[in-house]
Scaffold this motif. Structure first.
Motif, PDB file in Angstrom:
ATOM      1  N   ASN A 299      65.292   4.662 -77.963  1.00 25.82           N
ATOM      2  CA  ASN A 299      66.700   4.458 -78.339  1.00 25.82           C
ATOM      3  C   ASN A 299      66.828   3.831 -79.724  1.00 25.82           C
ATOM      4  OD1 ASN A 299      67.644   5.503 -75.904  1.00 25.82           O
ATOM      5  ND2 ASN A 299      67.557   3.506 -74.890  1.00 25.82           N
ATOM      6  N   PHE A 300      65.920   2.899 -80.037  1.00 21.94           N
ATOM      7  CA  PHE A 300      65.960   2.236 -81.343  1.00 21.94           C
ATOM      8  C   PHE A 300      65.657   3.223 -82.465  1.00 21.94           C
ATOM      9  CE2 PHE A 300      63.438   0.097 -84.691  1.00 21.94           C
ATOM     10  CZ  PHE A 300      64.459  -0.669 -85.261  1.00 21.94           C
ATOM     11  N   PHE A 301      64.577   3.997 -82.312  1.00 20.57           N
ATOM     12  CA  PHE A 301      64.215   4.959 -83.355  1.00 20.57           C
ATOM     13  C   PHE A 301      65.252   6.081 -83.466  1.00 20.57           C
ATOM     14  CE2 PHE A 301      59.633   3.590 -82.571  1.00 20.57           C
ATOM     15  CZ  PHE A 301      59.612   2.783 -83.698  1.00 20.57           C
ATOM     16  N   LEU A 302      65.882   6.418 -82.338  1.00 23.00           N
ATOM     17  CA  LEU A 302      66.944   7.426 -82.380  1.00 23.00           C
ATOM     18  C   LEU A 302      68.135   6.931 -83.185  1.00 23.00           C
ATOM     19  CD1 LEU A 302      67.798  10.235 -81.317  1.00 23.00           C
ATOM     20  CD2 LEU A 302      68.813   9.066 -79.337  1.00 23.00           C
ATOM     21  N   SER A 303      68.433   5.645 -83.061  1.00 20.63           N
ATOM     22  CA  SER A 303      69.587   5.083 -83.765  1.00 20.63           C
ATOM     23  C   SER A 303      69.353   4.987 -85.268  1.00 20.63           C
ATOM     24  CB  SER A 303      69.925   3.697 -83.211  1.00 20.63           C
ATOM     25  OG  SER A 303      68.870   2.783 -83.470  1.00 20.63           O
ATOM     26  N   ILE A 304      68.092   4.909 -85.700  1.00 14.53           N
ATOM     27  CA  ILE A 304      67.813   4.816 -87.147  1.00 14.53           C
ATOM     28  C   ILE A 304      67.178   6.111 -87.672  1.00 14.53           C
ATOM     29  CG2 ILE A 304      67.589   2.313 -87.107  1.00 14.53           C
ATOM     30  CD1 ILE A 304      64.574   2.633 -87.082  1.00 14.53           C
ATOM     31  N   ASN A 305      67.309   7.182 -86.891  1.00 10.84           N
ATOM     32  CA  ASN A 305      66.872   8.526 -87.317  1.00 10.84           C
ATOM     33  C   ASN A 305      65.375   8.609 -87.630  1.00 10.84           C
ATOM     34  OD1 ASN A 305      69.527   9.620 -87.173  1.00 10.84           O
ATOM     35  ND2 ASN A 305      69.985   8.756 -89.197  1.00 10.84           N
ATOM     36  N   LEU A 306      64.557   7.988 -86.773  1.00  9.86           N
ATOM     37  CA  LEU A 306      63.107   8.065 -86.957  1.00  9.86           C
ATOM     38  C   LEU A 306      62.414   8.855 -85.849  1.00  9.86           C
ATOM     39  CD1 LEU A 306      61.912   4.590 -88.324  1.00  9.86           C
ATOM     40  CD2 LEU A 306      62.103   6.769 -89.511  1.00  9.86           C
ATOM     41  N   ILE A 307      63.195   9.448 -84.947  1.00 11.11           N
ATOM     42  CA  ILE A 307      62.595  10.326 -83.949  1.00 11.11           C
ATOM     43  C   ILE A 307      62.083  11.579 -84.656  1.00 11.11           C
ATOM     44  CG2 ILE A 307      63.077  11.785 -81.946  1.00 11.11           C
ATOM     45  CD1 ILE A 307      62.723   8.870 -81.272  1.00 11.11           C
ATOM     46  N   ASP A 308      60.925  12.043 -84.255  1.00  8.19           N
ATOM     47  CA  ASP A 308      60.235  13.169 -84.886  1.00  8.19           C
ATOM     48  C   ASP A 308      59.867  12.846 -86.328  1.00  8.19           C
ATOM     49  OD1 ASP A 308      59.015  15.641 -84.784  1.00  8.19           O
ATOM     50  OD2 ASP A 308      60.778  16.726 -85.468  1.00  8.19           O
ATOM     51  N   HIS A 309      59.431  11.602 -86.527  1.00  5.49           N
ATOM     52  CA  HIS A 309      58.960  11.159 -87.848  1.00  5.49           C
ATOM     53  C   HIS A 309      57.713  10.300 -87.645  1.00  5.49           C
ATOM     54  CE1 HIS A 309      58.846   9.309 -91.819  1.00  5.49           C
ATOM     55  NE2 HIS A 309      59.750  10.191 -92.212  1.00  5.49           N
ATOM     56  N   PRO A 310      56.666  10.502 -88.442  1.00 10.28           N
ATOM     57  CA  PRO A 310      55.415   9.746 -88.235  1.00 10.28           C
ATOM     58  C   PRO A 310      55.573   8.244 -88.412  1.00 10.28           C
ATOM     59  CG  PRO A 310      55.347  11.008 -90.281  1.00 10.28           C
ATOM     60  CD  PRO A 310      56.538  11.488 -89.523  1.00 10.28           C
ATOM     61  N   LEU A 311      56.611   7.811 -89.137  1.00 13.86           N
ATOM     62  CA  LEU A 311      56.815   6.377 -89.316  1.00 13.86           C
ATOM     63  C   LEU A 311      57.072   5.678 -87.980  1.00 13.86           C
ATOM     64  CD1 LEU A 311      56.973   4.142 -91.406  1.00 13.86           C
ATOM     65  CD2 LEU A 311      59.421   4.614 -91.664  1.00 13.86           C
ATOM     66  N   ALA A 312      57.665   6.379 -87.026  1.00 15.36           N
ATOM     67  CA  ALA A 312      57.880   5.797 -85.698  1.00 15.36           C
ATOM     68  C   ALA A 312      56.544   5.460 -85.039  1.00 15.36           C
ATOM     69  CB  ALA A 312      58.676   6.772 -84.832  1.00 15.36           C
ATOM     70  N   LEU A 313      55.558   6.326 -85.183  1.00 13.05           N
ATOM     71  CA  LEU A 313      54.228   6.071 -84.621  1.00 13.05           C
ATOM     72  C   LEU A 313      53.540   4.924 -85.349  1.00 13.05           C
ATOM     73  CD1 LEU A 313      52.947   9.750 -84.213  1.00 13.05           C
ATOM     74  CD2 LEU A 313      53.923   8.276 -82.448  1.00 13.05           C
ATOM     75  N   ILE A 314      53.613   4.933 -86.678  1.00 18.94           N
ATOM     76  CA  ILE A 314      52.932   3.906 -87.470  1.00 18.94           C
ATOM     77  C   ILE A 314      53.478   2.520 -87.149  1.00 18.94           C
ATOM     78  CG2 ILE A 314      52.576   3.067 -89.824  1.00 18.94           C
ATOM     79  CD1 ILE A 314      52.552   6.010 -90.721  1.00 18.94           C
ATOM     80  N   LEU A 315      54.794   2.389 -87.067  1.00 15.54           N
ATOM     81  CA  LEU A 315      55.406   1.098 -86.748  1.00 15.54           C
ATOM     82  C   LEU A 315      55.047   0.648 -85.337  1.00 15.54           C
ATOM     83  CD1 LEU A 315      58.965   1.550 -88.317  1.00 15.54           C
ATOM     84  CD2 LEU A 315      57.047   0.243 -89.229  1.00 15.54           C
ATOM     85  N   THR A 316      55.042   1.579 -84.398  1.00 15.96           N
ATOM     86  CA  THR A 316      54.725   1.234 -83.012  1.00 15.96           C
ATOM     87  C   THR A 316      53.275   0.801 -82.878  1.00 15.96           C
ATOM     88  OG1 THR A 316      56.346   2.844 -82.223  1.00 15.96           O
ATOM     89  CG2 THR A 316      54.707   2.091 -80.638  1.00 15.96           C
ATOM     90  N   TYR A 317      52.352   1.559 -83.449  1.00 17.35           N
ATOM     91  CA  TYR A 317      50.941   1.194 -83.370  1.00 17.35           C
ATOM     92  C   TYR A 317      50.682  -0.156 -84.022  1.00 17.35           C
ATOM     93  CZ  TYR A 317      50.107   6.101 -82.123  1.00 17.35           C
ATOM     94  OH  TYR A 317      50.121   7.322 -81.511  1.00 17.35           O
TER      95      TYR A 317
END
Length: 292
Positions: A143-161
């Motif tokens: 929900n957080f990444f969806l709200s900041i338009n990072l779904i389907d973006h590698p930055l979402a993985l990098i930040l999570t890891y």
């Protein structure tokens, strides 16, 4: 000492040497069995990757491939987009590991080398992260990444890891930083060095042995992670090996040889990294386990 006493001493020494040799023989035998049990699955996987579907189902699972299908590797690399998934896995893993180690080094240096009121509270907050089940945060993160338009973006993985690997990395670095001599840093302060120069030119180079330990631990987690990738990434251009292997699983048929070849390709970087960093990993664990 009489001649009889000397003979008794020699007899006791020979018995002790024999017992020691027998003990070493048993130890090496046990270690050899463990090594075979660890290595055999990798050898079996290589043979599996060279088989056809017919050999996989009709022949013994322990049988060697009758006609090794080396083209399985070429097929998955070129036609199965494994080259793209492999590249994605490499750069996402390396960026995440580098960011995790750098931020963890900043935090550990601040906690162990600076005097500030909230240092223990901050350390406690990071250690709480060790107790949080990683995938329990899947929906809030989505929900957080969806709200900041990072779904389907590698930055979402990098930040999570990076976020989920920070607590363990900090804990490992804390044990090592406590063994580093403060005299070198104090001498640098007397010479007029800034805090940034002390960290980058003195503390960070001295902590290189433990960096290998944290590097391989973070690399294994990031490289093998599946759930976050499968949830946050949908386009082929950003998928990694753990998700890309599903391309060879069809509704009515599955290319098992291709799956085996993909698995072999996926474990090679981990094996190579461990072979080259194994000595540093042992040094880092030993150094971090002994406090001055």
């Amino acid at each position: 000492m009489t001649e009889t006493g000397q003979q008794e001493v020699k007899l006791q020494k020979s018995e002790g040497n024999a017992a020691g040799k027998f003990g070493y023989a048993i130890l090496y035998l046990i270690l050899g069995i463990i090594a075979v049990l660890q290595i055999y699955p990798l050898i079996w996987l290589v043979f599996f990757s060279l088989k056809t579907n017919q050999e996989v189902f009709n022949a013994s699972p322990f049988a060697l491939p009758a006609d090794p299908k080396w083209e399985n590797y070429a097929t998955v690399w070129t036609q199965g987009n494994i080259n793209l998934y492999f590249f994605n896995s490499v750069w996402i893993t390396l960026v995440s590991v580098a960011l995790t180690i750098l931020l963890a080094s900043f935090v550990t240096f601040a906690i162990t080398r600076m005097n500030w009121k909230l240092s223990k509270l901050v350390l406690g907050l990071f250690m709480i992260g060790l107790m949080i089940p990683v995938h329990s945060t899947l929906i809030p993160l989505f929900n957080f990444f969806l709200s900041i338009n990072l779904i389907d973006h590698p930055l979402a993985l990098i930040l999570t890891y990076t976020a989920f690997n920070l607590p363990l990395t900090i804990m490992i670095l804390l044990g090592f930083y406590s063994t580093l001599p403060r005299e070198v840093e104090e001498a640098a302060v007397i010479d007029g060095s800034s805090i940034h120069r002390i960290f980058f030119q003195i503390t960070l180079p001295m902590s290189m042995p433990v960096m290998s330990t944290t590097f391989i631990i973070n690399m294994i987690y990031n490289w093998n992670e599946f759930v976050f990738i499968n949830t946050f990434i949908s386009s082929d251009s950003y998928k990694t090996l753990t998700v890309g292997i599903q391309n060879f699983i069809g509704q009515y048929s599955t290319d098992w040889g291709a799956i085996g070849a993909t698995l072999v390709i996926s474990i090679l970087p981990i094996l190579i990294a461990f072979v080259f960093l194994s000595n540093k990993i042992v040094e880092g664990i030993a150094a971090g386990a002994v406090k001055g």
